[in-house]
Scaffold this active site. Structure first.
Site, PDB file in Angstrom:
ATOM      1  N   HIS A 293       0.813  -1.338  -0.054  1.00  0.00           N
ATOM      2  CA  HIS A 293       0.127  -0.058   0.022  1.00  0.00           C
ATOM      3  C   HIS A 293       0.876   1.172   0.074  1.00  0.00           C
ATOM      4  O   HIS A 293       2.157   1.179   0.343  1.00  0.00           O
ATOM      5  CB  HIS A 293      -0.973  -0.142   1.113  1.00  0.00           C
ATOM      6  N   CYS A 294       0.307   2.326  -0.457  1.00  0.00           N
ATOM      7  CA  CYS A 294       0.945   3.312  -0.550  1.00  0.00           C
ATOM      8  C   CYS A 294       0.041   4.732   0.250  1.00  0.00           C
ATOM      9  O   CYS A 294      -0.812   4.459   1.015  1.00  0.00           O
ATOM     10  CB  CYS A 294       1.240   3.830  -1.855  1.00  0.00           C
ATOM     11  N   GLN A 295       0.236   5.792  -0.297  1.00  0.00           N
ATOM     12  CA  GLN A 295      -0.739   6.794   0.176  1.00  0.00           C
ATOM     13  C   GLN A 295      -2.110   6.859  -0.647  1.00  0.00           C
ATOM     14  O   GLN A 295      -3.013   7.059   0.197  1.00  0.00           O
ATOM     15  CB  GLN A 295      -0.031   8.214  -0.058  1.00  0.00           C
TER      16      GLN A 295
ATOM     17  N   TYR B  85      -3.397   4.354   2.487  1.00  0.00           N
ATOM     18  CA  TYR B  85      -3.246   4.827   3.814  1.00  0.00           C
ATOM     19  C   TYR B  85      -4.713   5.696   3.846  1.00  0.00           C
ATOM     20  O   TYR B  85      -4.838   6.187   4.966  1.00  0.00           O
ATOM     21  CB  TYR B  85      -1.899   5.502   4.085  1.00  0.00           C
TER      22      TYR B  85
END
Length: 119
Positions: A81-83, A110
């Site tokens: 996952h990232c932002q 996120y």
């Protein structure tokens, strides 16, 4: 050759795994600055630029650097996952290309997690 279709995992699916599954490896591919502002509990920070090198490491080297056991190629619960979702998808594609058959991207990233968790 067609690029692999990135497999997704939803907030609900991830929430069910976090804290309950011994097998979950949740990889946060954001920058250190982003991670310092908040993270999903239990996630391991491997910046997007380091994902390929990390997945190519020997298991002992991986564990020494990241503090967790390197996932097997058929690991059932490998999630990136990232932002906002894009880098997580890129990392998932990279993992699939080197043989991780069940790698998935948390598309909500996120941003969704922090909104849902009220943080």
């Amino acid at each position: 050759m067609a690029s692999p279709v990135t497999k997704e995992i939803s907030y609900e699916e991830l929430k069910a795994l976090v804290g309950k599954s011994q097998n979950l490896l949740l990889v946060d591919v954001r920058s250190k600055e982003e991670v310092d502002k908040g993270r999903i509990p239990g996630s391991v920070h491997i910046p997007i630029d380091s994902v390929e090198a990390a997945l190519a490491m020997e298991p002992e080297e991986f564990k020494a650097k990241y503090g967790v056991t390197k996932p097997l190629l058929d690991a059932s619960e490998l999630v990136f996952h990232c932002q906002v979702g894009k880098r997580g998808g890129i990392a998932t594609d990279k993992a699939c290309k080197v043989g991780y058959v069940n790698a998935r991207n948390y598309q909500g990233a996120y941003r969704e997690w922090s909104q849902r968790e009220g943080k």
